[in-house]
Design a protein around this motif. Structure first.
Motif, mmCIF file in Angstrom:
data_model
loop_
_atom_site.group_PDB
_atom_site.id
_atom_site.type_symbol
_atom_site.label_atom_id
_atom_site.label_comp_id
_atom_site.label_asym_id
_atom_site.label_seq_id
_atom_site.Cartn_x
_atom_site.Cartn_y
_atom_site.Cartn_z
ATOM 1 N N ILE A 58 0.833 -1.204 0.000
ATOM 2 C CA ILE A 58 0.000 0.000 0.000
ATOM 3 C C ILE A 58 0.869 1.256 0.000
ATOM 4 O O ILE A 58 0.607 2.203 -0.755
ATOM 5 C CB ILE A 58 -0.977 -0.002 1.195
ATOM 6 C CG1 ILE A 58 -2.048 -1.080 0.996
ATOM 7 C CG2 ILE A 58 -1.622 1.369 1.382
ATOM 8 C CD1 ILE A 58 -2.937 -1.299 2.204
ATOM 9 N N ASN A 59 1.907 1.272 0.814
ATOM 10 C CA ASN A 59 2.792 2.444 0.867
ATOM 11 C C ASN A 59 3.431 2.700 -0.497
ATOM 12 O O ASN A 59 3.464 3.841 -0.972
ATOM 13 C CB ASN A 59 3.859 2.262 1.942
ATOM 14 C CG ASN A 59 3.278 2.274 3.344
ATOM 15 O OD1 ASN A 59 2.188 2.783 3.576
ATOM 16 N ND2 ASN A 59 3.994 1.689 4.279
ATOM 17 N N PRO A 114 -0.682 8.505 -6.108
ATOM 18 C CA PRO A 114 -1.130 9.252 -4.923
ATOM 19 C C PRO A 114 -2.600 9.661 -4.941
ATOM 20 O O PRO A 114 -3.182 9.904 -3.880
ATOM 21 C CB PRO A 114 -0.212 10.481 -4.907
ATOM 22 C CG PRO A 114 0.271 10.627 -6.314
ATOM 23 C CD PRO A 114 0.308 9.243 -6.884
ATOM 24 N N ASN A 115 -3.230 9.717 -6.100
ATOM 25 C CA ASN A 115 -4.623 10.158 -6.174
ATOM 26 C C ASN A 115 -5.625 9.013 -6.157
ATOM 27 O O ASN A 115 -6.831 9.256 -6.178
ATOM 28 C CB ASN A 115 -4.838 11.011 -7.425
ATOM 29 C CG ASN A 115 -3.996 12.273 -7.389
ATOM 30 O OD1 ASN A 115 -3.814 12.876 -6.345
ATOM 31 N ND2 ASN A 115 -3.456 12.654 -8.527
ATOM 32 N N GLN A 145 0.725 3.969 -2.956
ATOM 33 C CA GLN A 145 0.334 5.366 -2.745
ATOM 34 C C GLN A 145 1.392 6.342 -3.247
ATOM 35 O O GLN A 145 1.061 7.442 -3.671
ATOM 36 C CB GLN A 145 0.030 5.606 -1.271
ATOM 37 C CG GLN A 145 -1.263 4.949 -0.848
ATOM 38 C CD GLN A 145 -1.587 5.130 0.625
ATOM 39 O OE1 GLN A 145 -0.708 5.069 1.468
ATOM 40 N NE2 GLN A 145 -2.854 5.338 0.906
ATOM 41 N N ILE A 160 -7.830 4.064 -1.928
ATOM 42 C CA ILE A 160 -7.600 2.698 -1.464
ATOM 43 C C ILE A 160 -8.550 2.434 -0.303
ATOM 44 O O ILE A 160 -8.609 3.214 0.641
ATOM 45 C CB ILE A 160 -6.148 2.478 -1.007
ATOM 46 C CG1 ILE A 160 -5.209 2.654 -2.192
ATOM 47 C CG2 ILE A 160 -5.978 1.096 -0.380
ATOM 48 C CD1 ILE A 160 -3.753 2.525 -1.855
#
Length: 136
Positions: free
Chosen positions: A76-77, A84-85, A80, A88
Motif C-alpha cells: 500500500i505504501n 497518490p490520487n 500510494q 484505497i
C-alpha cells in the motif's frame, strides 16, 4: 464512472477482481505472481479507468492482523507513492479462501480443478469485491 479493482494479496500469488464500468457486477480478472503485482496494476490503470482499489484485510480469529498484513502495508505504501490520487479501501477478508473453495464445489468443478490455487485466489478477490460493493 470507473471500475473498482479488488486485490486478495498473498505472499506468492495475488487474486484480482474488477467491476464493470457501472460498478454493478464483480468478476474475477486474473491471478498474478505477487512480485509482478505493481507492474500489472500500473499497466491495467493505463488501459482502464479505476476509481477505487479494494485490498483485502486479513485478520486472525481474534481480530488481530494476520502475518501477511505487514507485506500488504508495504505494498500500500509503495502504491500510494506511485498513484497518490487513487482511493484505497480495505475490506475484511476472513474466510474468503474457504468461501472460494466452497464456491468451486457448488459450481461443480472437478477435484483436479479445485486444486488450482490461482483460481481460488481470483474467486476470493471476487468475494472481497462483492462484500465491499454490498456494504458501501
Amino acid at each position: 464512472m470507473g471500475r473498482i479493482l479488488a486485490i486478495d494479496y498473498g505472499t506468492k500469488r495475488t487474486g484480482i477482481a474488477v467491476t464493470d464500468e457501472l460498478q454493478l457486477i464483480a468478476s474475477g480478472l486474473t491471478t498474478v505472481e505477487t512480485h509482478n503485482l505493481m507492474p500489472f496494476i500500473a499497466e491495467y490503470l493505463e488501459k482502464e479507468l479505476v476509481d477505487t482499489i479494494v485490498i483485502g484485510q486479513p485478520t486472525q480469529k481474534d481480530g488481530t492482523p494476520s502475518d501477511v498484513e505487514g507485506n500488504i502495508q508495504n505494498f500500500i505504501n509503495g502504491f500510494q507513492i506511485k498513484f497518490p490520487n487513487m482511493i484505497i479501501a480495505r475490506e475484511e477478508e476472513r474466510y474468503t479462501s474457504n468461501m472460494a473453495f466452497q464456491t468451486m464445489i457448488d459450481s461443480g468443478l472437478k477435484k483436479k480443478q479445485r486444486r488450482n490455487k490461482a483460481l481460488i485466489d481470483e474467486i476470493a478477490a471476487t468475494i472481497i469485491l462483492q462484500n465491499y460493493m454490498r456494504y458501501r
